[in-house]
Design a protein around this motif. Structure first.
Motif, PDB file in Angstrom:
ATOM      1  N   UNK A 168     -12.332   6.265  29.070  1.00  0.00           N
ATOM      2  CA  UNK A 168     -12.047   6.214  30.507  1.00  0.00           C
ATOM      3  C   UNK A 168     -13.412   6.477  31.134  1.00  0.00           C
ATOM      4  N   UNK A 169     -14.304   5.535  31.671  1.00  0.00           N
ATOM      5  CA  UNK A 169     -15.458   5.575  32.172  1.00  0.00           C
ATOM      6  C   UNK A 169     -15.639   5.692  33.521  1.00  0.00           C
ATOM      7  N   UNK A 170     -16.319   6.866  34.175  1.00  0.00           N
ATOM      8  CA  UNK A 170     -16.465   7.016  35.627  1.00  0.00           C
ATOM      9  C   UNK A 170     -17.722   7.620  35.918  1.00  0.00           C
ATOM     10  N   UNK A 171     -18.401   8.156  34.636  1.00  0.00           N
ATOM     11  CA  UNK A 171     -19.749   8.966  35.251  1.00  0.00           C
ATOM     12  C   UNK A 171     -20.880   8.222  34.281  1.00  0.00           C
ATOM     13  N   UNK A 172     -22.041   8.269  34.998  1.00  0.00           N
ATOM     14  CA  UNK A 172     -23.120   7.801  34.298  1.00  0.00           C
ATOM     15  C   UNK A 172     -24.289   8.799  34.309  1.00  0.00           C
ATOM     16  N   UNK A 173     -25.231   8.683  33.246  1.00  0.00           N
ATOM     17  CA  UNK A 173     -26.495   9.291  33.282  1.00  0.00           C
ATOM     18  C   UNK A 173     -27.674   8.348  33.155  1.00  0.00           C
ATOM     19  N   UNK A 174     -28.694   8.609  34.032  1.00  0.00           N
ATOM     20  CA  UNK A 174     -29.791   7.624  33.785  1.00  0.00           C
ATOM     21  C   UNK A 174     -30.506   8.070  32.722  1.00  0.00           C
ATOM     22  N   UNK A 175     -30.902   7.220  31.684  1.00  0.00           N
ATOM     23  CA  UNK A 175     -31.781   7.361  30.455  1.00  0.00           C
ATOM     24  C   UNK A 175     -33.194   7.821  30.967  1.00  0.00           C
ATOM     25  N   UNK A 176     -33.706   8.819  30.388  1.00  0.00           N
ATOM     26  CA  UNK A 176     -34.854   9.445  30.903  1.00  0.00           C
ATOM     27  C   UNK A 176     -35.023  10.084  32.374  1.00  0.00           C
ATOM     28  N   UNK A 177     -33.905  10.203  32.767  1.00  0.00           N
ATOM     29  CA  UNK A 177     -33.808  10.484  34.300  1.00  0.00           C
ATOM     30  C   UNK A 177     -34.435   9.441  35.270  1.00  0.00           C
ATOM     31  N   UNK A 178     -34.497   8.028  34.719  1.00  0.00           N
ATOM     32  CA  UNK A 178     -35.263   7.242  35.477  1.00  0.00           C
ATOM     33  C   UNK A 178     -34.393   6.494  36.399  1.00  0.00           C
ATOM     34  N   UNK A 179     -34.715   6.380  37.625  1.00  0.00           N
ATOM     35  CA  UNK A 179     -34.147   5.872  38.731  1.00  0.00           C
ATOM     36  C   UNK A 179     -34.967   5.669  39.871  1.00  0.00           C
ATOM     37  N   UNK A 180     -34.462   4.562  40.725  1.00  0.00           N
ATOM     38  CA  UNK A 180     -35.036   4.145  41.928  1.00  0.00           C
ATOM     39  C   UNK A 180     -33.792   3.938  42.852  1.00  0.00           C
ATOM     40  N   UNK A 181     -33.790   3.884  44.158  1.00  0.00           N
ATOM     41  CA  UNK A 181     -32.627   3.532  45.074  1.00  0.00           C
ATOM     42  C   UNK A 181     -31.852   2.358  44.616  1.00  0.00           C
ATOM     43  N   UNK A 182     -32.858   1.472  44.301  1.00  0.00           N
ATOM     44  CA  UNK A 182     -32.261   0.001  43.864  1.00  0.00           C
ATOM     45  C   UNK A 182     -31.205   0.120  42.534  1.00  0.00           C
ATOM     46  N   UNK A 183     -31.943   1.039  41.522  1.00  0.00           N
ATOM     47  CA  UNK A 183     -31.045   1.311  40.277  1.00  0.00           C
ATOM     48  C   UNK A 183     -29.779   2.053  40.605  1.00  0.00           C
ATOM     49  N   UNK A 184     -29.826   3.013  41.691  1.00  0.00           N
ATOM     50  CA  UNK A 184     -28.551   3.972  41.844  1.00  0.00           C
ATOM     51  C   UNK A 184     -27.729   2.949  42.600  1.00  0.00           C
ATOM     52  N   UNK A 185     -28.065   1.926  43.218  1.00  0.00           N
ATOM     53  CA  UNK A 185     -27.195   1.090  43.968  1.00  0.00           C
ATOM     54  C   UNK A 185     -26.373   0.200  42.773  1.00  0.00           C
ATOM     55  N   UNK A 186     -27.043  -0.156  42.016  1.00  0.00           N
ATOM     56  CA  UNK A 186     -26.457  -0.947  40.634  1.00  0.00           C
ATOM     57  C   UNK A 186     -25.676  -0.013  40.009  1.00  0.00           C
ATOM     58  N   UNK A 187     -25.676   1.277  39.830  1.00  0.00           N
ATOM     59  CA  UNK A 187     -25.053   2.143  39.178  1.00  0.00           C
ATOM     60  C   UNK A 187     -23.460   2.143  39.950  1.00  0.00           C
ATOM     61  N   UNK A 188     -23.548   2.126  41.101  1.00  0.00           N
ATOM     62  CA  UNK A 188     -22.495   2.125  42.191  1.00  0.00           C
ATOM     63  C   UNK A 188     -21.733   0.820  42.099  1.00  0.00           C
ATOM     64  N   UNK A 189     -22.224  -0.338  42.239  1.00  0.00           N
ATOM     65  CA  UNK A 189     -21.870  -1.771  41.803  1.00  0.00           C
ATOM     66  C   UNK A 189     -21.130  -1.622  40.644  1.00  0.00           C
ATOM     67  N   UNK A 190     -21.573  -1.289  39.473  1.00  0.00           N
ATOM     68  CA  UNK A 190     -20.846  -1.353  38.112  1.00  0.00           C
ATOM     69  C   UNK A 190     -19.980  -0.549  38.067  1.00  0.00           C
ATOM     70  N   UNK A 191     -19.261   0.092  38.972  1.00  0.00           N
ATOM     71  CA  UNK A 191     -18.118   0.824  38.954  1.00  0.00           C
ATOM     72  C   UNK A 191     -18.032   2.243  38.774  1.00  0.00           C
ATOM     73  N   UNK A 192     -19.079   2.912  38.541  1.00  0.00           N
ATOM     74  CA  UNK A 192     -19.146   4.433  38.410  1.00  0.00           C
ATOM     75  C   UNK A 192     -18.885   5.117  39.618  1.00  0.00           C
ATOM     76  N   UNK A 193     -18.425   6.339  39.401  1.00  0.00           N
ATOM     77  CA  UNK A 193     -18.158   7.058  40.531  1.00  0.00           C
ATOM     78  C   UNK A 193     -19.268   8.192  40.618  1.00  0.00           C
ATOM     79  N   UNK A 194     -20.109   8.200  39.855  1.00  0.00           N
ATOM     80  CA  UNK A 194     -21.546   9.253  39.910  1.00  0.00           C
ATOM     81  C   UNK A 194     -22.378   8.913  38.982  1.00  0.00           C
ATOM     82  N   UNK A 195     -23.633   9.418  39.242  1.00  0.00           N
ATOM     83  CA  UNK A 195     -24.827   9.266  38.160  1.00  0.00           C
ATOM     84  C   UNK A 195     -25.558  10.346  38.368  1.00  0.00           C
ATOM     85  N   UNK A 196     -25.914  10.998  37.104  1.00  0.00           N
ATOM     86  CA  UNK A 196     -27.039  12.146  37.055  1.00  0.00           C
ATOM     87  C   UNK A 196     -28.226  12.089  36.792  1.00  0.00           C
TER      88      UNK A 196
END
Length: 847
Positions: A168-196
């Protein structure tokens, strides 16, 4: 966030396998907090100090924190764990015993990768116990270095893979805490409810004092939730408890981030004692009503969503240079950072920086790597360990020639990784050293055969000491194959008359395509395959030969009515790329051919090269009328006979026992040497039994056959090829050894029903760790039910093929030629509802 990777044996490539994974793959960054902030603003090359994630302090922060007003709701605490390390299982058991549940962020490519990572079953058991499983990308990629397509594959496909496995997959964590606004938007599009994220909550790390003591509930940005820096081996128990104690008055949400539990060799580690003490502390605080421990999903809430897969990777390069952006001329997605399709990486304790410089071998860009302090490990800039955006696609069994232009103040070497499937990256091997060079010098090396199951590879020149390395103009191409070199492949079924064409009729023939099939070149000299006869309506024998040539006076497999009989065959391939099988019988028979490798075309000259010949009878004791007696020996001439050179290293022939008066077995060995503790062919009284034999040739050019029996037996030898003498140094060449027993389960437990065992061949009894394939005689003994055994390289999926078919109570031998896995092992799977013993006698290996 950091994955353990195997340590490259410096300067000892092609000598032994790497030691167990004790170091961690990492990129040169600061702490997670600083990494994320620099990504928002466009980061520059970083430096890894100490254990690579900059350890700024080992003491508890003494900065005074003003007490906050008492919150209406108690503080929520979440225990999170990254990277699916198997050592987290014991921590989960202790935590769960205290009534606490956690969130485990799992890269789907890490599941079942090796013994140091969780299996799917173990992760499912965590979920069943009430823990949460979250996504962490397919390959644990630094997403900021990837293009939109690769980021989407990494996040979306990871979620789909985990969901399809039952999570049951709802949460995501960015490897190396490496994110940008565009990446955060993709995490949303990919169906996650949150990303750390990481590093935006106050802790004992200097520089974090002004940060909030806790994340808000709900978070202001659910796709970049705030958390303290990840826990490493500098954190004390007081540091751990302070995260909760200092945040309690104001409430909110604290996320702990763990990697290793109780692994002292890992920098991102907390001792078992400190972890258990923290759990005890949190359990007591929860009992007192001062905190609530929840999973991320329990904090965020929301339904489980569906999502589409990421786009297909770009079409792989299949010819010429397989490296994308080999000269670093195309900039990467992060301004001023690594070029497109290249990322920094390394392991161990060292400090390094990387940058693009204009002093290039060609063009306007080269990569400069500077290691300023060194204790262990290495540093490099290499193609990313991705799902297909940049890393070259490779073919198992194929060798690749790599080169790179460099200047260096210290020794350097190539380090290689390979990918299994779409996400499981593993260390492979390292080249020999290349010395310091003050002007651009080309380093060139040819890899061993790509391990079975590998789909892609990454490589680069590395620094493993202090110094400066500048690299440019990399190349990776398919290596030229010398004539007579063996190219192993995971067994593949190229003929099965049961599903196509129907049974072969009386005195009938059937041909099957080898050249151009299943990745085999159109022009090959010979092929090795396992031939199985099943459902024959009369007795008879099969002869295999090159299509378009005259059928020889030889046999490869003898059978009785109703028998299922296998035998290994090595035979020349016709000019049309086909092999023909003739059935000498009054009845029909179904035929199956499982190919495990082929020999390169051309005139063999190198030591260990194979020269195929039309099968020819070199021995038939029936012609003399004198069978081989009890415990007797007969020899036959190979060298200097029928056009075979006087000095050859080994010979391949089909050995047949006929008219035996008692049961027994035959051992083949080089004339003039001691009889080895091995067997090539087991038989019962009256049986006609064939088996292919590959064995060294004696100094007198002869092969001896020893009959271990209380009765007599006639022996027949049909030679199909030989191996050239001389030093064996080139890839794909064969090195014979005196037949040696590598496995005998009769000294222990039999192989279980539908069970698999592994046999270590590389690095044992003189076989090098980098051997690509082996030949051994496999014998089934004392089976309790009917079944068959399949041999295949460790690390590959079980193929649709068989090597030995048997009935209950039978003793059945067969020769096996099979690639070795990356760990030097061969798997043997017993497809049966009963148990059986297995014996393996190795007679040689291929480089």
């Amino acid at each position: 966030m950091e994955r353990s990777m195997q340590r490259a044996p410096k300067g000892e490539a092609l000598q032994k396998p790497p030691p167990p994974p004790q170091s961690r793959w990492r990129i040169p960054t600061f702490t997670g907090r600083r990494l994320r902030r620099s990504l928002k603003t466009g980061r520059t090359a970083g430096t890894a100090l100490g254990t690579a994630l900059l350890v700024l302090s080992t003491f508890v922060s003494t900065v005074a924190l003003a007490p906050a007003a008492q919150a209406a709701d108690p503080l929520v605490v979440t225990l999170t764990f990254d990277d699916a390390h198997a050592d987290q299982l014991g921590a989960a058991a202790y935590m769960n015993a205290k009534g606490l549940k956690g969130t485990f962020y799992v890269p789907s490519g890490y599941l079942n990768a090796d013994g140091s990572h969780m299996s799917t079953a173990q992760a499912l058991a965590l979920q069943t116990a009430g823990n949460e499983i979250g996504g962490h990308s397919v390959t644990h990629a630094d997403l900021a270095f990837a293009d939109t397509g690769e980021v989407t594959r990494q996040i979306c496909n990871d979620r789909i893979s985990l969901r399809d496995l039952g999570f049951r997959i709802t949460s995501f964590a960015y490897p190396y805490a490496s994110s940008t606004p565009a990446i955060e938007g993709i995490a949303n599009t990919c169906g996650y409810n949150s990303a750390r994220g990481l590093g935006d909550i106050a802790s004992h790390i200097p520089g974090s004092e002004t940060f909030p003591l806790a994340e808000t509930i709900p978070p202001a940005d659910p796709f970049l939730t705030k958390a303290p820096d990840q826990v490493d081996n500098t954190w004390t128990l007081q540091n751990l408890e302070d995260l909760t104690l200092k945040a309690q008055p104001g409430g909110g949400w604290i996320q702990y981030t763990f990697h290793h539990i109780g692994v002292d060799t890992e920098p991102l580690n907390v001792t078992t004692a400190n972890f258990n003490a923290l759990v005890d502390f949190l359990a007591a605080e929860q009992s007192a009503g001062r905190i609530i421990v929840k999973t991320v999903d329990q904090v965020i809430g929301g339904a489980v969503k569906n999502n589409a897969a990421g786009p297909q990777p770009p079409a792989p390069l299949t010819s010429g240079n397989l490296i994308r952006n080999p000269g670093f001329e195309t900039a990467g997605p992060i301004a001023g950072d690594a070029p497109y399709c290249w990322v920094p990486g390394g392991y161990g304790t060292n400090a390094y920086t990387y940058s693009t410089v204009g002093a290039a071998h060609s063009g306007t860009a080269a990569q400069q790597l500077v290691v300023s302090s060194y204790q262990s490990g290495n540093a490099k800039v290499l193609p990313p360990l991705d799902t297909g955006q940049c890393t070259p696609t490779v073919t198992p069994g194929q060798r690749y020639t790599m080169s790179g232009w460099y200047t260096s103040t210290a020794n350097t070497q190539f380090e290689l990784y390979y990918r299994i499937g779409s996400g499981n990256w593993q260390y492979w091997t390292s080249s020999p050293y290349f010395g310091p060079a003050s002007t651009f010098t080309q380093a060139t090396w040819t890899s061993p055969a790509v391990p079975a199951g590998a789909t892609a590879m990454s490589m680069a020149l590395t620094l493993f000491s202090t110094g400066t390395l500048v690299t440019d103009d990399y190349s990776l191409t398919k290596a030229a194959v010398d004539p007579g070199a063996f190219q192993p492949m995971t067994p593949v079924r190229l003929l099965d008359t049961r599903t196509s064409g129907g049974p072969v009729g009386p005195k009938g023939t059937v041909s099957f395509q080898v050249g151009g099939a299943s990745g085999i070149p159109t022009n090959v000299a010979a092929v090795t395959f396992n031939l199985t006869v099943t459902n024959p309506t009369s007795n008879g024998f099969i002869t295999a030969y090159a299509s378009g040539t005259t059928r020889p006076n030889a046999s490869n497999l003898n059978y009785d009515t109703g028998q299922t009989v296998p035998n290994s065959v090595t035979v020349p391939v016709g000019a049309d790329g086909k092999v023909t099988l003739y059935s000498e019988s009054l009845g029909t028979a179904q035929l199956i051919a499982d190919v495990s490798g082929y020999y390169a075309a051309g005139t063999p000259v190198a030591g260990g090269a194979f020269r195929s010949v039309a099968p020819s009878r070199f021995l038939d004791t029936r012609n003399t009328g004198t069978p081989v007696g009890p415990k007797g020996t007969v020899s036959f001439q190979v060298g200097g006979n029928s056009g075979i050179p006087a000095g050859v290293s080994a010979v391949t022939f089909n050995l047949t026992v006929a008219n035996s008066t008692s049961n027994g077995f035959v051992t083949a060995y080089a004339s003039g040497t001691s009889i080895p503790t091995a067997s090539n062919l087991n038989y019962d009284k009256g049986q006609i039994v064939p088996n292919r034999v590959t064995v060294p040739v004696g100094a007198d050019g002869k092969v001896s056959l020893y009959n271990e029996s209380t009765g007599t037996a006639h022996l027949i030898a049909d030679v199909s090829g030989y191996y050239m003498s001389g030093e064996v140094t080139l890839p794909g060449m064969f090195k014979p050894i005196a037949p040696t027993r590598f496995l005998d389960t009769r000294s222990g437990s039999p192989v279980a029903a539908n069970g698999t065992i592994s046999v270590q061949i590389g690095s044992v009894s003189g076989v090098p760790a980098t051997a690509s394939a082996t030949i051994f005689n496999l014998t089934v003994a004392n089976p309790t039910r009917n079944g068959f055994v399949t041999a295949y390289p460790s690390g590959a999926n079980l193929p649709n093929a068989s090597n030995v078919n048997y009935a209950a109570g039978q003793i059945v031998p067969n020769s096996v030629t099979v690639p070795l896995g990356g760990n030097g092992k061969v798997n043997l799977t017993n497809s049966s509802t009963g148990t059986t013993h297995l014996i393996a006698d190795v007679s040689g290996y291929f480089l």
